[in-house]
Design a protein around this motif. Structure first.
Motif, PDB file in Angstrom:
ATOM      1  N   LEU A 134       0.832  -1.209   0.000  1.00  0.00           N
ATOM      2  CA  LEU A 134       0.000   0.000   0.000  1.00  0.00           C
ATOM      3  C   LEU A 134       0.863   1.255   0.000  1.00  0.00           C
ATOM      4  O   LEU A 134       0.555   2.237  -0.680  1.00  0.00           O
ATOM      5  CB  LEU A 134      -0.932  -0.007   1.214  1.00  0.00           C
ATOM      6  CG  LEU A 134      -2.098  -0.999   1.160  1.00  0.00           C
ATOM      7  CD1 LEU A 134      -2.818  -1.053   2.504  1.00  0.00           C
ATOM      8  CD2 LEU A 134      -3.078  -0.623   0.052  1.00  0.00           C
ATOM      9  N   LYS A 135       1.946   1.216   0.759  1.00  0.00           N
ATOM     10  CA  LYS A 135       2.849   2.366   0.792  1.00  0.00           C
ATOM     11  C   LYS A 135       3.533   2.547  -0.560  1.00  0.00           C
ATOM     12  O   LYS A 135       3.699   3.670  -1.058  1.00  0.00           O
ATOM     13  CB  LYS A 135       3.895   2.186   1.896  1.00  0.00           C
ATOM     14  CG  LYS A 135       4.592   3.487   2.301  1.00  0.00           C
ATOM     15  CD  LYS A 135       3.600   4.461   2.933  1.00  0.00           C
ATOM     16  CE  LYS A 135       4.283   5.748   3.366  1.00  0.00           C
ATOM     17  NZ  LYS A 135       3.328   6.707   3.949  1.00  0.00           N
ATOM     18  N   ASP A 136       3.927   1.434  -1.184  1.00  0.00           N
ATOM     19  CA  ASP A 136       4.555   1.500  -2.508  1.00  0.00           C
ATOM     20  C   ASP A 136       3.577   2.018  -3.557  1.00  0.00           C
ATOM     21  O   ASP A 136       3.953   2.784  -4.458  1.00  0.00           O
ATOM     22  CB  ASP A 136       5.066   0.115  -2.925  1.00  0.00           C
ATOM     23  CG  ASP A 136       6.390  -0.227  -2.264  1.00  0.00           C
ATOM     24  OD1 ASP A 136       6.983   0.666  -1.642  1.00  0.00           O
ATOM     25  OD2 ASP A 136       6.827  -1.391  -2.377  1.00  0.00           O
ATOM     26  N   LEU A 137       2.331   1.595  -3.453  1.00  0.00           N
ATOM     27  CA  LEU A 137       1.307   2.047  -4.393  1.00  0.00           C
ATOM     28  C   LEU A 137       1.141   3.564  -4.290  1.00  0.00           C
ATOM     29  O   LEU A 137       1.029   4.266  -5.308  1.00  0.00           O
ATOM     30  CB  LEU A 137      -0.017   1.338  -4.097  1.00  0.00           C
ATOM     31  CG  LEU A 137      -1.158   1.547  -5.099  1.00  0.00           C
ATOM     32  CD1 LEU A 137      -0.744   1.120  -6.501  1.00  0.00           C
ATOM     33  CD2 LEU A 137      -2.396   0.764  -4.652  1.00  0.00           C
ATOM     34  N   ILE A 140       4.180   5.171  -6.012  1.00  0.00           N
ATOM     35  CA  ILE A 140       4.120   5.072  -7.470  1.00  0.00           C
ATOM     36  C   ILE A 140       3.085   6.035  -8.045  1.00  0.00           C
ATOM     37  O   ILE A 140       3.312   6.686  -9.074  1.00  0.00           O
ATOM     38  CB  ILE A 140       3.800   3.619  -7.901  1.00  0.00           C
ATOM     39  CG1 ILE A 140       5.072   2.758  -7.812  1.00  0.00           C
ATOM     40  CG2 ILE A 140       3.258   3.563  -9.314  1.00  0.00           C
ATOM     41  CD1 ILE A 140       6.145   3.108  -8.828  1.00  0.00           C
ATOM     42  N   GLU A 141       1.946   6.142  -7.390  1.00  0.00           N
ATOM     43  CA  GLU A 141       0.900   7.053  -7.869  1.00  0.00           C
ATOM     44  C   GLU A 141       1.386   8.503  -7.851  1.00  0.00           C
ATOM     45  O   GLU A 141       1.121   9.271  -8.781  1.00  0.00           O
ATOM     46  CB  GLU A 141      -0.361   6.890  -7.024  1.00  0.00           C
ATOM     47  CG  GLU A 141      -1.094   5.573  -7.296  1.00  0.00           C
ATOM     48  CD  GLU A 141      -2.249   5.331  -6.347  1.00  0.00           C
ATOM     49  OE1 GLU A 141      -2.279   5.972  -5.259  1.00  0.00           O
ATOM     50  OE2 GLU A 141      -3.128   4.494  -6.674  1.00  0.00           O
ATOM     51  N   LYS A 142       2.112   8.867  -6.808  1.00  0.00           N
ATOM     52  CA  LYS A 142       2.660  10.226  -6.730  1.00  0.00           C
ATOM     53  C   LYS A 142       3.691  10.461  -7.834  1.00  0.00           C
ATOM     54  O   LYS A 142       3.751  11.533  -8.430  1.00  0.00           O
ATOM     55  CB  LYS A 142       3.295  10.460  -5.357  1.00  0.00           C
ATOM     56  CG  LYS A 142       2.287  10.611  -4.227  1.00  0.00           C
ATOM     57  CD  LYS A 142       2.986  10.855  -2.897  1.00  0.00           C
ATOM     58  CE  LYS A 142       1.974  11.045  -1.773  1.00  0.00           C
ATOM     59  NZ  LYS A 142       2.635  11.229  -0.454  1.00  0.00           N
ATOM     60  N   LYS A 143       4.484   9.440  -8.117  1.00  0.00           N
ATOM     61  CA  LYS A 143       5.510   9.567  -9.161  1.00  0.00           C
ATOM     62  C   LYS A 143       4.852   9.709 -10.535  1.00  0.00           C
ATOM     63  O   LYS A 143       5.285  10.520 -11.363  1.00  0.00           O
ATOM     64  CB  LYS A 143       6.446   8.355  -9.137  1.00  0.00           C
ATOM     65  CG  LYS A 143       7.577   8.444 -10.172  1.00  0.00           C
ATOM     66  CD  LYS A 143       8.583   7.333 -10.009  1.00  0.00           C
ATOM     67  CE  LYS A 143       9.621   7.370 -11.122  1.00  0.00           C
ATOM     68  NZ  LYS A 143      10.439   8.590 -11.119  1.00  0.00           N
ATOM     69  N   ILE A 144       3.804   8.956 -10.776  1.00  0.00           N
ATOM     70  CA  ILE A 144       3.091   9.061 -12.058  1.00  0.00           C
ATOM     71  C   ILE A 144       2.515  10.468 -12.231  1.00  0.00           C
ATOM     72  O   ILE A 144       2.597  11.058 -13.316  1.00  0.00           O
ATOM     73  CB  ILE A 144       1.968   7.999 -12.139  1.00  0.00           C
ATOM     74  CG1 ILE A 144       2.580   6.600 -12.258  1.00  0.00           C
ATOM     75  CG2 ILE A 144       1.055   8.267 -13.338  1.00  0.00           C
ATOM     76  CD1 ILE A 144       1.570   5.472 -12.189  1.00  0.00           C
ATOM     77  N   ALA A 161       9.108   6.179 -18.724  1.00  0.00           N
ATOM     78  CA  ALA A 161       9.036   6.092 -17.267  1.00  0.00           C
ATOM     79  C   ALA A 161       7.595   5.941 -16.793  1.00  0.00           C
ATOM     80  O   ALA A 161       7.308   5.166 -15.878  1.00  0.00           O
ATOM     81  CB  ALA A 161       9.677   7.328 -16.636  1.00  0.00           C
ATOM     82  N   ILE A 162       6.683   6.665 -17.439  1.00  0.00           N
ATOM     83  CA  ILE A 162       5.262   6.560 -17.077  1.00  0.00           C
ATOM     84  C   ILE A 162       4.739   5.157 -17.364  1.00  0.00           C
ATOM     85  O   ILE A 162       4.015   4.568 -16.555  1.00  0.00           O
ATOM     86  CB  ILE A 162       4.431   7.621 -17.836  1.00  0.00           C
ATOM     87  CG1 ILE A 162       4.792   9.027 -17.341  1.00  0.00           C
ATOM     88  CG2 ILE A 162       2.936   7.366 -17.654  1.00  0.00           C
ATOM     89  CD1 ILE A 162       4.152  10.141 -18.143  1.00  0.00           C
ATOM     90  N   GLU A 163       5.118   4.618 -18.511  1.00  0.00           N
ATOM     91  CA  GLU A 163       4.686   3.262 -18.881  1.00  0.00           C
ATOM     92  C   GLU A 163       5.146   2.244 -17.843  1.00  0.00           C
ATOM     93  O   GLU A 163       4.382   1.373 -17.412  1.00  0.00           O
ATOM     94  CB  GLU A 163       5.248   2.886 -20.260  1.00  0.00           C
ATOM     95  CG  GLU A 163       4.635   3.651 -21.419  1.00  0.00           C
ATOM     96  CD  GLU A 163       5.322   3.310 -22.737  1.00  0.00           C
ATOM     97  OE1 GLU A 163       6.145   2.360 -22.748  1.00  0.00           O
ATOM     98  OE2 GLU A 163       5.051   3.992 -23.747  1.00  0.00           O
ATOM     99  N   LYS A 169       2.248  -0.093 -10.888  1.00  0.00           N
ATOM    100  CA  LYS A 169       0.982   0.250 -10.233  1.00  0.00           C
ATOM    101  C   LYS A 169      -0.032  -0.883 -10.373  1.00  0.00           C
ATOM    102  O   LYS A 169      -0.650  -1.312  -9.388  1.00  0.00           O
ATOM    103  CB  LYS A 169       0.420   1.539 -10.836  1.00  0.00           C
ATOM    104  CG  LYS A 169      -0.897   2.009 -10.218  1.00  0.00           C
ATOM    105  CD  LYS A 169      -1.316   3.349 -10.816  1.00  0.00           C
ATOM    106  CE  LYS A 169      -2.615   3.872 -10.178  1.00  0.00           C
ATOM    107  NZ  LYS A 169      -3.782   3.056 -10.552  1.00  0.00           N
ATOM    108  N   ALA A 170      -0.170  -1.396 -11.580  1.00  0.00           N
ATOM    109  CA  ALA A 170      -1.126  -2.484 -11.826  1.00  0.00           C
ATOM    110  C   ALA A 170      -0.727  -3.742 -11.046  1.00  0.00           C
ATOM    111  O   ALA A 170      -1.578  -4.460 -10.504  1.00  0.00           O
ATOM    112  CB  ALA A 170      -1.193  -2.785 -13.321  1.00  0.00           C
ATOM    113  N   HIS A 171       0.573  -3.986 -10.990  1.00  0.00           N
ATOM    114  CA  HIS A 171       1.080  -5.162 -10.281  1.00  0.00           C
ATOM    115  C   HIS A 171       0.804  -5.062  -8.783  1.00  0.00           C
ATOM    116  O   HIS A 171       0.323  -6.019  -8.157  1.00  0.00           O
ATOM    117  CB  HIS A 171       2.587  -5.284 -10.544  1.00  0.00           C
ATOM    118  CG  HIS A 171       3.191  -6.564 -10.064  1.00  0.00           C
ATOM    119  ND1 HIS A 171       2.952  -7.775 -10.674  1.00  0.00           N
ATOM    120  CD2 HIS A 171       4.040  -6.820  -9.020  1.00  0.00           C
ATOM    121  CE1 HIS A 171       3.629  -8.728 -10.041  1.00  0.00           C
ATOM    122  NE2 HIS A 171       4.286  -8.173  -9.034  1.00  0.00           N
TER     123      HIS A 171
END
Length: 365
Positions: A134-137, A140-144, A161-163, A169-171
């Motif tokens: 959850l923390k990683d998600l 990643i969302e902030k980075k996107i 990088a976005i791809e 994110k999906a993983h």
């Protein structure tokens, strides 16, 4: 190079017992000192029989082993990713480590209360995995979001990088850890600055009772089957036994104790060696009358890179390396005899250092 491993696990699974065993300088071997540098951080020397053998042959003025930093990270509870309990502190500490040592309770004992009321290492693993994912998600969302603001210029690298971030994110959204995301080795660089917690290599430590130490038990079997596709190692340790070993005064007593249990080395020694394998680390040695010393390097490092571990000037002004393989040094007893037998090789900048190499560097700056 500094190596830092974080011990994680739910409360009362045995991780602090394991950490406290490490904190006892008598616990493992003759040359196995430990010092606490913070309340929950310690530095311990890496057990290496080769270093002891080189000391015996060279008889130096001092011996310097390589070290590993162990961090006892605050017990995790559900909701840590949102700051529950010591969640923020936990996640901050784990972000700074190279690898995760995940301790799982794999023993029954009515006198040791489990935080969730029953022994279930699969549930325990899932609790910690979920909080980290959850923390990683969130990361990643902030980075996107940041990348998408920059993507308007049409930069191909930003689009790539976005791809890659969207794959992660999906993983993560499927409840899987970043380390198993379906991306190429060259794509990992696009998420390095996100410091993904579940992207770190992990070593699962099954904390068992003494009778399960050699053959494991039903809980260990379940964990081994559960993580078989994670490319992770599973280690069986009895923290209570390690605590008993730590109470013994002499090295000889500890050897006898281990022999009585049918063991060749302590669980803590196995743990540290497993961490080296996990991180693909090698050890090379420098050996002279003033000092015999162990140095930690990444597997695949060249001679100049290995020299740079000692001092950046060694890498910058590298000329050559004089190399003796460990087994040859042991066979011929000293550098001079190795040279006479043709077992000392002169290597240049392309040489890939092997585990156990005894090296002497020539440089000029």
């Amino acid at each position: 190079m500094a190596l830092k491993c974080g011990i994680v696990g739910l409360p009362n699974v045995g991780k602090s017992t394991l950490f406290n065993c490490l904190s006892n300088a008598k616990a493992q071997a003759a040359n196995f000192p430990f010092c606490t540098i913070e309340p929950n951080v310690g530095v311990i020397t890496v057990p290496d029989e080769r270093l002891n053998k080189l000391e015996e042959l060279v008889v130096p003025q001092r011996v310097v082993p390589t070290t590993i930093e162990i961090v006892d990270i605050a017990g995790l509870v559900k909701g840590a990713s949102k700051g529950e309990g010591l969640g923020n502190q936990f996640l901050s500490n784990i972000r700074e480590t190279n690898a995760i040592i995940h301790v799982l309770r794999c023993f029954d004992d009515p006198n040791v209360v489990h935080v969730d009321g029953s022994v279930d290492p699969v549930r325990d693993k899932d609790t910690i995995d979920t909080e980290l994912q959850l923390k990683d998600l969130e990361s990643i969302e902030k980075k996107i979001q940041r990348l998408e603001k920059l993507a308007k210029g049409g930069d191909k690298e930003i689009k790539k990088a976005i791809e890659v971030c969207k794959v992660y994110k999906a993983h993560l959204e499927t409840g899987k850890s970043a380390r198993s995301a379906p991306v190429g080795e060259d794509d990992v660089k696009y998420v390095e600055d996100a410091f993904l917690l579940t992207g770190k290599p992990v070593l699962y430590v099954c904390n068992v009772d003494e009778k399960s130490l050699k053959s494991g038990n039903k809980y260990v079997d379940i964990i081994r089957d559960l993580v078989k596709d994670e490319n992770a190692e599973v280690l069986v340790i009895a923290a209570a036994v390690e605590a008993d070993i730590a109470q013994l005064e002499s090295y000889e007593d500890r050897v006898v104790f281990l022999e009585d249990l049918g063991l060749e080395e302590s669980g803590v020694a196995k743990l540290i060696k497993a961490a080296y394998r996990l991180l693909s680390l090698y050890t090379y040695f420098t050996a002279g009358v003033k000092e015999v010393r162990a140095w930690t390097i990444d597997k695949g490092m060249t001679a100049p890179q290995a020299a740079g571990i000692i001092h950046t000037d060694f890498e910058r002004g590298f000329i050559r390396a004089e190399v003796i393989h460990y087994q040859d040094f042991v066979q011929y007893k000293n550098e001079s005899a190795c040279r006479d037998a043709g077992k000392l090789s002169i290597e240049g900048k392309e040489y890939i250092v092997q585990d156990g190499d005894v090296m002497h560097f020539r440089f000029n700056v």
